[in-house]
Design a protein around this motif. Structure first.
Motif, short mmCIF file in Angstrom:
data_model
loop_
_atom_site.label_atom_id
_atom_site.label_comp_id
_atom_site.label_asym_id
_atom_site.label_seq_id
_atom_site.Cartn_x
_atom_site.Cartn_y
_atom_site.Cartn_z
N VAL A 378 0.88 -1.17 0.00
CA VAL A 378 0.00 0.00 0.00
C VAL A 378 0.91 1.21 0.00
O VAL A 378 1.76 1.36 0.88
CB VAL A 378 -0.86 0.04 1.28
CG1 VAL A 378 -1.66 1.33 1.34
CG2 VAL A 378 -1.79 -1.15 1.34
N ARG A 380 1.11 5.62 -0.74
CA ARG A 380 0.34 6.85 -0.97
C ARG A 380 0.45 7.21 -2.45
O ARG A 380 1.49 7.03 -3.07
CB ARG A 380 0.88 7.99 -0.12
CG ARG A 380 0.46 7.87 1.34
CD ARG A 380 0.94 9.05 2.18
NE ARG A 380 0.61 10.33 1.56
CZ ARG A 380 1.51 11.10 0.98
NH1 ARG A 380 2.77 10.76 0.97
NH2 ARG A 380 1.14 12.24 0.44
N ALA A 381 -0.67 7.70 -3.02
CA ALA A 381 -0.68 8.06 -4.44
C ALA A 381 0.39 9.12 -4.70
O ALA A 381 0.48 10.12 -3.96
CB ALA A 381 -2.05 8.58 -4.83
N LEU A 397 -4.85 9.71 -0.17
CA LEU A 397 -5.24 8.73 -1.19
C LEU A 397 -4.13 7.69 -1.36
O LEU A 397 -2.94 8.03 -1.40
CB LEU A 397 -5.47 9.45 -2.53
CG LEU A 397 -5.83 8.57 -3.72
CD1 LEU A 397 -7.16 7.84 -3.51
CD2 LEU A 397 -5.89 9.39 -5.01
N TYR A 398 -4.54 6.41 -1.44
CA TYR A 398 -3.56 5.30 -1.53
C TYR A 398 -3.83 4.42 -2.74
O TYR A 398 -4.97 4.27 -3.18
CB TYR A 398 -3.65 4.41 -0.28
CG TYR A 398 -3.21 5.11 0.97
CD1 TYR A 398 -1.90 5.03 1.42
CD2 TYR A 398 -4.13 5.88 1.70
CE1 TYR A 398 -1.51 5.70 2.57
CE2 TYR A 398 -3.73 6.55 2.84
CZ TYR A 398 -2.42 6.46 3.26
OH TYR A 398 -2.02 7.12 4.38
N ASN A 399 -2.75 3.80 -3.22
CA ASN A 399 -2.88 2.75 -4.22
C ASN A 399 -2.48 1.44 -3.57
O ASN A 399 -1.50 1.38 -2.83
CB ASN A 399 -1.95 3.00 -5.41
CG ASN A 399 -2.42 4.19 -6.22
OD1 ASN A 399 -3.62 4.43 -6.34
ND2 ASN A 399 -1.47 4.96 -6.74
N LYS A 401 -1.72 -2.77 -4.22
CA LYS A 401 -1.47 -3.83 -5.20
C LYS A 401 -1.38 -5.14 -4.41
O LYS A 401 -0.62 -5.22 -3.43
CB LYS A 401 -0.13 -3.55 -5.89
CG LYS A 401 0.09 -4.39 -7.10
CD LYS A 401 1.28 -3.83 -7.84
CE LYS A 401 2.04 -4.90 -8.56
NZ LYS A 401 3.32 -4.46 -9.06
N GLU A 425 -13.17 3.05 -0.09
CA GLU A 425 -12.66 2.55 -1.37
C GLU A 425 -13.04 3.54 -2.47
O GLU A 425 -14.19 3.97 -2.56
CB GLU A 425 -13.24 1.17 -1.69
CG GLU A 425 -12.33 0.04 -1.25
CD GLU A 425 -12.80 -0.58 0.07
OE1 GLU A 425 -13.94 -0.30 0.43
OE2 GLU A 425 -12.02 -1.28 0.71
N ALA A 426 -12.07 3.90 -3.28
CA ALA A 426 -12.30 4.92 -4.30
C ALA A 426 -13.39 4.50 -5.27
O ALA A 426 -14.15 5.29 -5.77
CB ALA A 426 -11.00 5.20 -5.04
N GLU A 427 -13.45 3.15 -5.52
CA GLU A 427 -14.46 2.68 -6.45
C GLU A 427 -15.72 2.21 -5.74
O GLU A 427 -16.61 1.61 -6.34
CB GLU A 427 -13.89 1.55 -7.31
CG GLU A 427 -12.95 2.07 -8.36
CD GLU A 427 -11.90 1.06 -8.75
OE1 GLU A 427 -12.19 -0.14 -8.67
OE2 GLU A 427 -10.79 1.49 -9.10
N ARG A 440 -5.64 -4.65 -8.04
CA ARG A 440 -5.20 -3.29 -7.77
C ARG A 440 -6.40 -2.47 -7.36
O ARG A 440 -7.53 -2.80 -7.71
CB ARG A 440 -4.60 -2.63 -9.00
CG ARG A 440 -3.31 -3.17 -9.45
CD ARG A 440 -3.01 -2.70 -10.87
NE ARG A 440 -1.96 -3.51 -11.45
CZ ARG A 440 -0.66 -3.26 -11.29
NH1 ARG A 440 -0.28 -2.21 -10.59
NH2 ARG A 440 0.24 -4.03 -11.83
N SER A 442 -7.69 1.67 -5.42
CA SER A 442 -7.34 2.94 -4.75
C SER A 442 -8.35 3.17 -3.64
O SER A 442 -9.49 2.75 -3.76
CB SER A 442 -7.44 4.11 -5.73
OG SER A 442 -6.65 3.85 -6.83
#
Ligand code: SF4
Ligand code: SF4
Length: 496
Positions: A378, A380-381, A397-399, A401, A425-427, A440, A442
């Motif tokens: 994890v 940070r973006a 905000l995080y990405n 994988k 969750e971003a989505e 994956r 965000s």
């Protein structure tokens, strides 16, 4: 000094002188003549106890080699060495590029095992279980004996003019060789891509699997070339293991050895003369040379070309029995064993390799036991600062994988483990990670402003499948403390 000791020393010196005289054979490979041209080896068909046992071992090998690709555990092959995609399955466990460290350690342990095994047992592996030896001696060579006959008949056939008999036998042999190579190539490929993929290449149009089809043809051609023409040179010229023998072996290693103390001076067998001259046991019949698939004379001592196939042991034992002498003139023994009747023993060098191997295997075991089936990162973006939300909370905000090494699809949810706060969750849904695949996503982490006492807060994010925690990942949270410090500094500077 006792007379017997003096005699022994004299005999050793004589043997030494004899050996030194004959050392010129080491100047070139046994399969190359003075002009540097290849000498074709017509190895006589071996027969004897060792050959029989080796034939049984080879059947065991064939059963394993041709059945392993069909064995699946939990829906995956037991073994797969998918080099193009860098994915390996060993005993049903998948190893990804991320497991490179474990895989590297496995390779190192395997090399140390080989070094230890070789320093103790010489080329036992080459003679008994190496696929090259087994396919050559136990499959292709047997087919050749079947079609062209034993060594003298093969020689005769090669020298004869092209007539019907020769055309028929040569065509039959090469067709059989190519067919066998083609079958081996298919199975070989199934160890790389899996038997299911192979079935598709075979059953679907070539245009859809051009790469796979080309690989089969190339592998078939290589195997055909090796077993039809290149043969023993694969062991003596190409194989790195063979080339390393001189470093790995020492005088205590077990090898196929000729007992020169018993055998010399060699003398053609004639009962009366043998008794009179007190000759050695070797009757100079050359049977050991005739059966050797690498064309060497084992009586010259340890040679790089010897693959430890034991054919010469069988041949010599047969001759010893025929002339009424004890068998074992050529046998498994160490050089020290022959020179001073020492028994095979566990040397300091072997002890060192054993300790090294134990340490490596221990390390490997602990890595395998602690290896996670689901793992990820994890971060940070990139290029994003924190965002203040309504004055009382802050978000980053995080990405993420994630790698799923299991054989089931996992819908993952995330939870903050060490601090109050929220994950959004971003989505707006959980992150789906396919079986043996990567996922994956965000998300935002939102923390209440009051707990942000430092510029950088260490966070632990738990990955859950339902209520079951799978693993914990670490990351950092950046808060506005730095921002406040900057504001205060600015105020201070204005004030002054
Ligand atoms: S010397 Fe004996 S053991 Fe070595 S390759 Fe020749 S036949 Fe086989
Ligand atoms: S087979 Fe035995 S007896 Fe015959 S030449 Fe070889 S070592 Fe001597």
């Amino acid at each position: 000094m006792k007379t017997s000791a003096i005699m022994e020393t004299v005999s050793e010196i004589q043997t030494e002188i004899k050996t030194q005289k004959d050392e010129s054979f080491r100047d070139r490979l046994a399969t190359v003549d003075e002009k540097g041209k290849r000498k074709w080896i017509y190895a006589q068909k071996p027969a004897g106890k060792f050959y029989t046992v080796r034939s049984y071992v080879s059947w065991g090998f064939f059963i394993i080699f041709f059945s392993l690709p069909f064995i699946y555990v939990n829906g995956r092959p037991l073994f797969l060495f998918n080099i193009p995609e860098a994915t390996f399955i060993i005993f049903g466990k998948v190893f990804w590029p991320q497991d490179f460290f474990i895989f590297g350690l496995m390779m190192i342990s395997f090399i140390v095992l080989i070094v230890l095994f070789t320093s103790a047992f010489g080329r036992l592996f080459c003679g008994w279980v190496c696929p090259q030896t087994i396919f050559m001696e136990m499959l292709f060579r047997k087919v050749e004996y079947l079609i062209e006959g034993d060594a003298p008949a093969q020689k005769l056939l090669n020298k004869s003019a092209w007539n019907k008999n020769k055309i028929f036998r040569k065509t039959a042999k090469h067709l059989a060789f190519f067919l066998l190579s083609f079958i081996i190539a298919n199975f070989f490929l199934s160890y790389i891509i899996g038997v299911e993929e192979l079935k598709k290449i075979i059953s679907e149009p070539i245009t859809e699997h051009f790469g796979g089809f080309t690989s089969i043809i190339i592998f078939s051609a290589v195997f055909y070339g090796v077993y039809s023409f290149f043969r023993e040179q694969a062991c003596t010229v190409i194989c790195p293991y063979g080339r390393l023998q001189s470093v790995l072996l020492d005088r205590n290693s077990m090898i196929v050895a000729y007992d020169y103390k018993r055998g010399e001076p060699r003398e053609k067998f004639r009962k009366a003369i043998t008794a009179e001259k007190n000759a050695g046991d070797c009757i100079d019949c050359f049977q050991c040379v005739k059966v050797c698939p690498t064309g060497i004379d084992i009586r010259n001592g340890t040679q790089m070309e010897c693959v430890g196939c034991t054919a010469c042991i069988d041949a010599c034992n047969r001759m010893m029995e025929a002339v009424g002498k004890p068998t074992g003139l050529i046998r498994y023994a160490s050089e020290n064993g022959i020179a001073s009747s020492e028994k095979l023993h566990y040397t300091n060098r072997m002890k060192f390799y054993t300790v090294l191997l134990i340490v490596l295997v221990g390390l490997l075991t602990s890595l395998l036991l602690t290896r996670k089936d689901v793992d990820g990162t994890v971060i940070r973006a990139a290029g994003m600062l924190y965002q203040e939300r309504g004055g009382d909370s802050v978000s980053n905000l995080y990405n993420i994988k994630i790698i799923n090494k299991t054989i089931k699809n996992i819908p993952l949810t995330l939870r903050l483990e060490n601090t109050p706060g929220q994950i959004i969750e971003a989505e707006g849904r959980s992150i789906a990670v396919p079986r043996e695949g990567q996922g994956r996503g965000s998300f935002f982490i939102v923390l209440p402003g009051k707990i942000i006492t430092e510029r950088k807060i260490k966070l632990r994010v738990g990955l859950y499948e339902g209520d079951k925690k799978i693993t914990t990942l670490k990351t950092n949270f950046l808060g506005p403390v730095y921002h406040r410090e900057a504001e205060e500094k600015e105020k201070d500077s204005k004030h002054h």
